[in-house]
Design a protein around this motif. Structure first.
Motif, PDB file in Angstrom:
ATOM      1  N   GLN A   1       8.763  48.607  21.120  1.00  0.00           N
ATOM      2  CA  GLN A   1       9.992  48.239  20.183  1.00  0.00           C
ATOM      3  C   GLN A   1      10.661  49.377  19.795  1.00  0.00           C
ATOM      4  N   HIS A   2      10.193  50.135  19.311  1.00  0.00           N
ATOM      5  CA  HIS A   2      10.984  51.412  18.948  1.00  0.00           C
ATOM      6  C   HIS A   2      12.231  51.817  19.736  1.00  0.00           C
ATOM      7  N   TYR A   3      12.367  51.318  21.061  1.00  0.00           N
ATOM      8  CA  TYR A   3      13.446  51.902  21.891  1.00  0.00           C
ATOM      9  C   TYR A   3      14.068  50.513  22.126  1.00  0.00           C
ATOM     10  N   CYS A   4      14.098  49.498  21.139  1.00  0.00           N
ATOM     11  CA  CYS A   4      14.932  48.290  21.231  1.00  0.00           C
ATOM     12  C   CYS A   4      16.536  48.673  21.166  1.00  0.00           C
ATOM     13  N   GLY A   5      17.269  48.354  21.930  1.00  0.00           N
ATOM     14  CA  GLY A   5      18.787  48.786  21.807  1.00  0.00           C
ATOM     15  C   GLY A   5      19.071  50.185  22.524  1.00  0.00           C
ATOM     16  N   ASP A   6      17.986  50.894  23.145  1.00  0.00           N
ATOM     17  CA  ASP A   6      18.327  52.158  23.475  1.00  0.00           C
ATOM     18  C   ASP A   6      18.332  52.000  25.198  1.00  0.00           C
ATOM     19  N   LEU A   7      17.869  50.986  25.827  1.00  0.00           N
ATOM     20  CA  LEU A   7      17.706  50.933  27.291  1.00  0.00           C
ATOM     21  C   LEU A   7      18.633  49.755  27.946  1.00  0.00           C
ATOM     22  N   GLU A   8      19.363  50.102  29.255  1.00  0.00           N
ATOM     23  CA  GLU A   8      20.223  49.275  29.937  1.00  0.00           C
ATOM     24  C   GLU A   8      19.264  48.238  30.416  1.00  0.00           C
ATOM     25  N   TYR A   9      18.440  48.547  31.207  1.00  0.00           N
ATOM     26  CA  TYR A   9      17.570  47.511  32.170  1.00  0.00           C
ATOM     27  C   TYR A   9      16.446  48.314  32.842  1.00  0.00           C
ATOM     28  N   VAL A  10      15.686  47.842  33.248  1.00  0.00           N
ATOM     29  CA  VAL A  10      14.496  47.997  33.915  1.00  0.00           C
ATOM     30  C   VAL A  10      14.848  48.476  35.243  1.00  0.00           C
ATOM     31  N   LEU A  11      14.597  49.597  35.802  1.00  0.00           N
ATOM     32  CA  LEU A  11      14.895  50.003  37.153  1.00  0.00           C
ATOM     33  C   LEU A  11      13.728  49.673  38.012  1.00  0.00           C
ATOM     34  N   ILE A  12      12.675  50.261  37.627  1.00  0.00           N
ATOM     35  CA  ILE A  12      11.332  50.074  38.598  1.00  0.00           C
ATOM     36  C   ILE A  12      10.315  49.633  37.549  1.00  0.00           C
ATOM     37  N   PRO A  13       9.844  48.506  37.750  1.00  0.00           N
ATOM     38  CA  PRO A  13       8.260  48.148  36.992  1.00  0.00           C
ATOM     39  C   PRO A  13       7.283  48.828  37.216  1.00  0.00           C
ATOM     40  N   HIS A  14       6.433  49.060  36.284  1.00  0.00           N
ATOM     41  CA  HIS A  14       5.164  49.844  36.218  1.00  0.00           C
ATOM     42  C   HIS A  14       4.408  49.649  37.385  1.00  0.00           C
ATOM     43  N   GLY A  15       4.048  48.011  37.663  1.00  0.00           N
ATOM     44  CA  GLY A  15       3.104  47.643  38.812  1.00  0.00           C
ATOM     45  C   GLY A  15       3.706  48.116  40.193  1.00  0.00           C
ATOM     46  N   ILE A  16       5.044  48.191  40.335  1.00  0.00           N
ATOM     47  CA  ILE A  16       5.603  48.634  41.607  1.00  0.00           C
ATOM     48  C   ILE A  16       5.201  50.039  41.818  1.00  0.00           C
ATOM     49  N   ILE A  17       5.308  50.859  40.646  1.00  0.00           N
ATOM     50  CA  ILE A  17       5.478  52.308  40.529  1.00  0.00           C
ATOM     51  C   ILE A  17       3.770  52.803  41.019  1.00  0.00           C
ATOM     52  N   VAL A  18       2.937  51.657  40.634  1.00  0.00           N
ATOM     53  CA  VAL A  18       1.434  52.159  40.944  1.00  0.00           C
ATOM     54  C   VAL A  18       1.272  51.944  42.528  1.00  0.00           C
TER      55      VAL A  18
END
Length: 227
Positions: free
Chosen positions: A35-52
């Protein structure tokens, strides 16, 4: 050099998932993130599960290609450490569950092309236990992202003097840039638009490495962490 990593036409099984320029990504509301990155990101490009999942697929391709040979994995720091760790774990699991066992060593290198604030023509490799041990060995670089490919090619040219028997390059991401030189790693997870992405150890001035998903940083985030 024979066996040098990367090519202009990667083998079919190693080609990455192509994310189109008009892909809208995933809403941040669908995922958990610090949550310390709240407001700092546009969107999720690749979710973690897909990376794995993609990393496991790359590990299978590497296992198929190295055969019964032992391998030295060279992790390119800092951004490649999470990808390398997951890749190595997948290779270890595949080795344990197969009829052939692969011995694997891991070493770490960092690239430096600047001396103080001056760019240099010579690529400096920082770290590495003793790169002369690569002589005659099967080696694989694990890198976070490749853009134009010029930096990776410079690194490969530097490693060539140690005369490894074979060297491959595995990159989690390949970015479509406005100035490509045709370089493609032997294995890559995703081909992405020309966006500045963070997360999964990719940083913006050392921030966002603790973000599991790969996300697009927004202008607020860039301004907040600008140095």
């Amino acid at each position: 050099m024979a066996g040098q990593g990367g090519s202009r036409a990667a083998p079919r099984r190693s080609r990455g998932v192509v994310i189109s320029d008009d892909w809208p990504g995933y809403s941040l509301d669908l995922f958990t993130y610090p949550q310390h990155y709240c407001g700092d990101l546009e969107y999720v490009l690749i979710p973690h599960g897909i990376i794995v999942d993609r990393t496991e697929c790359l590990a299978k391709g590497i296992m198929q290609d190295i055969g019964d040979h032992n391998i030295v994995v060279l992790c390119v720091l800092k951004g490649g450490y999470k990808f390398c760790a997951d890749l190595v774990e997948h290779i270890k699991t595949l080795s344990r569950n197969s009829e052939r066992s692969v011995s694997m060593k891991v070493d770490f290198v960092r690239q430096k092309s600047y001396h103080n604030d001056q760019s240099t023509q010579d690529m400096q490799i920082i770290g590495g236990d003793d790169l002369s041990k690569l002589t005659g060995k099967f080696s694989c670089f694990a890198k976070d992202i490749i853009g134009t490919g010029r930096t990776m090619k410079a690194l490969l040219n530097n490693i060539e003097k140690y005369k490894p028997k074979m060297i491959k390059v595995a990159s989690l991401l390949v970015k479509r840039t406005s100035q490509p030189d045709g370089y493609r790693p032997d294995y890559y997870g995703f081909e992405i638009p020309n966006l500045f992405v963070v997360g999964y150890a990719l940083d913006y001035n050392e921030h966002f490495r603790d973000l599991n998903h790969i996300c697009v940083i927004n202008d607020n985030g860039k301004g907040k962490y600008k140095v």
